[in-house]
Motif scaffolding. Structure first.
Motif, PDB file in Angstrom:
ATOM      1  N   THR A   9       0.826  -1.208   0.000  1.00 44.83           N
ATOM      2  CA  THR A   9       0.000   0.000   0.000  1.00 44.83           C
ATOM      3  C   THR A   9       0.865   1.265   0.000  1.00 44.83           C
ATOM      4  O   THR A   9       0.421   2.315  -0.441  1.00 44.83           O
ATOM      5  N   HIS A  10       2.106   1.161   0.483  1.00 46.15           N
ATOM      6  CA  HIS A  10       3.021   2.308   0.433  1.00 46.15           C
ATOM      7  C   HIS A  10       3.527   2.452  -0.995  1.00 46.15           C
ATOM      8  O   HIS A  10       4.283   1.625  -1.495  1.00 46.15           O
ATOM      9  N   GLY A  11       3.062   3.488  -1.663  1.00 41.50           N
ATOM     10  CA  GLY A  11       3.444   3.714  -3.050  1.00 41.50           C
ATOM     11  C   GLY A  11       2.655   2.900  -4.060  1.00 41.50           C
ATOM     12  O   GLY A  11       2.882   3.038  -5.259  1.00 41.50           O
ATOM     13  N   ALA A  12       1.737   2.027  -3.598  1.00 37.21           N
ATOM     14  CA  ALA A  12       1.027   1.098  -4.484  1.00 37.21           C
ATOM     15  C   ALA A  12       2.031   0.363  -5.366  1.00 37.21           C
ATOM     16  O   ALA A  12       1.826   0.172  -6.564  1.00 37.21           O
ATOM     17  N   GLU A  13       3.114  -0.083  -4.747  1.00 37.88           N
ATOM     18  CA  GLU A  13       4.286  -0.567  -5.459  1.00 37.88           C
ATOM     19  C   GLU A  13       4.376  -2.094  -5.446  1.00 37.88           C
ATOM     20  O   GLU A  13       4.001  -2.749  -4.478  1.00 37.88           O
ATOM     21  N   ILE A  14       4.909  -2.650  -6.541  1.00 33.89           N
ATOM     22  CA  ILE A  14       5.278  -4.062  -6.568  1.00 33.89           C
ATOM     23  C   ILE A  14       6.485  -4.256  -5.652  1.00 33.89           C
ATOM     24  O   ILE A  14       7.517  -3.616  -5.836  1.00 33.89           O
ATOM     25  N   ASN A  15       6.352  -5.137  -4.652  1.00 33.01           N
ATOM     26  CA  ASN A  15       7.503  -5.477  -3.813  1.00 33.01           C
ATOM     27  C   ASN A  15       8.261  -6.689  -4.343  1.00 33.01           C
ATOM     28  O   ASN A  15       9.473  -6.794  -4.190  1.00 33.01           O
TER      29      ASN A  15
ATOM     30  N   PHE B  37      13.611   1.205  -3.449  1.00 33.85           N
ATOM     31  CA  PHE B  37      12.404   0.997  -4.228  1.00 33.85           C
ATOM     32  C   PHE B  37      12.478  -0.312  -5.008  1.00 33.85           C
ATOM     33  O   PHE B  37      13.499  -1.003  -5.009  1.00 33.85           O
ATOM     34  N   HIS B  38      11.373  -0.641  -5.681  1.00 32.54           N
ATOM     35  CA  HIS B  38      11.281  -1.855  -6.499  1.00 32.54           C
ATOM     36  C   HIS B  38      10.690  -1.543  -7.867  1.00 32.54           C
ATOM     37  O   HIS B  38      11.254  -1.924  -8.887  1.00 32.54           O
ATOM     38  N   ALA B  39       9.557  -0.870  -7.854  1.00 33.54           N
ATOM     39  CA  ALA B  39       8.861  -0.526  -9.096  1.00 33.54           C
ATOM     40  C   ALA B  39       7.976   0.685  -8.843  1.00 33.54           C
ATOM     41  O   ALA B  39       6.754   0.610  -8.968  1.00 33.54           O
ATOM     42  N   PRO B  40       8.556   1.820  -8.498  1.00 32.26           N
ATOM     43  CA  PRO B  40       7.748   2.971  -8.088  1.00 32.26           C
ATOM     44  C   PRO B  40       6.893   3.544  -9.213  1.00 32.26           C
ATOM     45  O   PRO B  40       7.285   3.564 -10.379  1.00 32.26           O
TER      46      PRO B  40
ATOM     47  N   TYR C  34      11.737 -11.796 -10.716  1.00 28.31           N
ATOM     48  CA  TYR C  34      11.780 -10.894 -11.863  1.00 28.31           C
ATOM     49  C   TYR C  34      12.007  -9.447 -11.445  1.00 28.31           C
ATOM     50  O   TYR C  34      12.752  -8.714 -12.102  1.00 28.31           O
ATOM     51  N   VAL C  35      11.369  -9.008 -10.375  1.00 28.25           N
ATOM     52  CA  VAL C  35      11.497  -7.625  -9.907  1.00 28.25           C
ATOM     53  C   VAL C  35      12.438  -7.579  -8.711  1.00 28.25           C
ATOM     54  O   VAL C  35      12.388  -8.435  -7.816  1.00 28.25           O
ATOM     55  N   PHE C  36      13.289  -6.585  -8.692  1.00 27.06           N
ATOM     56  CA  PHE C  36      14.266  -6.391  -7.621  1.00 27.06           C
ATOM     57  C   PHE C  36      13.567  -6.291  -6.262  1.00 27.06           C
ATOM     58  O   PHE C  36      12.638  -5.515  -6.083  1.00 27.06           O
ATOM     59  N   GLU C  37      14.041  -7.063  -5.282  1.00 31.86           N
ATOM     60  CA  GLU C  37      13.398  -7.127  -3.969  1.00 31.86           C
ATOM     61  C   GLU C  37      14.214  -6.468  -2.866  1.00 31.86           C
ATOM     62  O   GLU C  37      13.803  -6.463  -1.718  1.00 31.86           O
ATOM     63  N   GLY C  38      15.361  -5.942  -3.156  1.00 26.98           N
ATOM     64  CA  GLY C  38      16.200  -5.330  -2.142  1.00 26.98           C
ATOM     65  C   GLY C  38      17.582  -5.966  -2.126  1.00 26.98           C
ATOM     66  O   GLY C  38      17.921  -6.740  -3.021  1.00 26.98           O
TER      67      GLY C  38
END
Length: 308
Positions: free
Chosen positions: A17-23, A44-47, A33-37
C-alpha cells in the motif's frame, strides 16, 4: 503500510500500500523478476511516478505565484495508497489529495493503480482523474527494476548476458541529459534536444558493469514494448510502452555480480521529462505535461509480459 499477495498458476506478486508498489514478482519456479532489495542497494522496487517524472531542480516549482515542493520522480512513491478492492489475482489502489499533498500539487485528483495477474505476466495500469474544477497538468510514469541477472540463472551469469531490446529494432533517438540527469539545453536555451543514440545494432542496447550513469533517455520510437533479453536462453521480459513519448533505462546495484546478486536494470516508460537545466521553475513551462479537463481521466499502461 501493508502488503497484499496475488497468485495464479504461473506467478506470485506482492504489492505494498506504500506507493502502491510491486515489492516482488516471482515465477512459479521461484524466479525473481522484480528487484526485492536490500534497501542498502535501492529502497524501491517498481515505483509509480506522479505528478512529475525525473529530476526536479532545487526541489520546487511554482504555480500561479505559489511555491510547491516535490522530490525527484514525484510524490506517489513515498505516500500511502488506499486499497480499493482485491481478488486472488488482482488489486486496485488509490491516492487522492490530502493534507500531505497540499504543499506538493495544487489540484484535486485521483490516482488509481491496478494490477492483475495473467497467464503470461502482470497487467499494470495507472489512471489519473481530474476531480478538480479547473484544467490539471501533470506527468506520469513508472520505474520498474528487473533482476539482471536473476536468481535462477546458471552460476556465472552476469548482467552482460542481457540486453535491452526495442520491439521494432529501430535506430534510437536519445534525449540529451546533463550529468545531473536534467534536460540539457542548446545554445539558444531550448530543451529538450535530441540526437541519434548511435547503437551498433538498431534498437539493441548492450548491458555491462559500467551501467548507464543517471539514465539513458529515448524518444520518437515506434516500438510497443521494450524488453530485457537473456541472450543465453533467449528469455524476454517486456514492458508495454505503446503510445509513450519517452522511455528511460537505468542500471542499479552491483550489476556485475553473478546469478543471485543485487544487480537490476530498469525499464521506465514516461509521459513527461525531467526538468531542464535552465528551468525557470514555472510548472506550465515544463515539457511533456499531460492536460486533463475536470472530470476526465488518463490511463498509462506499463504491463509486464514474461516470455521464456
Amino acid at each position: 503500510m501493508s502488503t497484499i499477495t496475488l497468485k495464479n498458476d504461473n506467478f506470485e506478486v506482492v504489492l505494498n500500500t506504500h506507493g502502491a508498489e510491486i515489492n516482488s514478482f516471482r515465477g512459479k519456479d521461484g524466479t525473481k523478476y522484480v528487484f526485492e532489495g536490500p534497501e542498502s542497494v535501492w529502497k524501491f522496487h517498481a515505483p509509480v511516478l506522479f505528478p512529475h517524472v525525473g529530476r526536479i531542480c532545487d526541489g520546487f516549482y511554482t504555480w500561479e505565484g505559489k511555491e510547491y515542493h516535490l522530490v525527484n520522480n514525484g510524490m506517489s512513491r513515498d505516500m500511502e495508497h488506499k486499497l480499493l478492492e482485491s481478488t486472488e489475482t488482482s488489486a486496485t489502489f488509490e491516492l487522492t489529495e490530502n493534507a500531505e499533498t497540499a504543499d506538493k500539487f495544487p489540484w484535486k485528483f485521483s490516482l488509481k493503480t491496478h494490477y492483475e495477474l495473467t497467464s503470461n505476466g502482470l497487467k499494470f495500469t495507472t489512471t489519473v482523474t481530474n476531480t478538480d474544477t479547473t484544467e490539471m497538468t501533470f506527468s506520469l510514469g513508472s520505474h520498474t527494476a528487473f533482476c539482471c541477472p536473476r536468481n535462477t540463472d546458471p552460476e556465472g551469469t552476469t548482467n552482460a548476458d542481457y540486453q535491452y531490446e526495442f520491439e521494432n529494432k529501430e535506430p534510437l533517438t536519445t534525449v540529451v541529459l546533463n550529468e545531473s540527469a536534467q534536460l540539457k539545453a542548446d545554445e539558444d536555451g531550448t530543451a529538450p534536444i535530441f540526437k541519434p543514440y548511435g547503437e551498433k545494432d538498431a534498437g539493441i542496447i548492450p548491458i555491462n558493469k559500467d551501467g548507464f550513469g543517471n539514465g539513458h533517455f529515448f524518444t520518437k520510437f515506434t516500438s510497443t514494448w521494450v524488453g530485457l533479453r537473456n541472450k543465453k536462453d533467449n528469455s524476454l521480459v517486456k514492458v508495454n510502452c505503446a503510445g509513450y513519448p519517452y522511455l528511460m533505462v537505468w542500471q542499479g546495484g552491483n550489476g556485475a555480480e553473478g546469478a543471485g546478486g543485487n544487480g537490476f536494470n530498469c525499464i521506465e516508460p514516461w509521459y513527461g521529462t525531467a526538468d531542464a537545466e535552465n528551468t525557470d521553475h514555472t510548472w506550465e513551462n515544463k515539457s511533456g505535461l499531460i492536460s486533463l479537463e475536470p472530470g476526465k481521466s488518463f490511463t498509462a499502461d506499463q504491463s509486464i509480459t514474461i516470455e521464456r
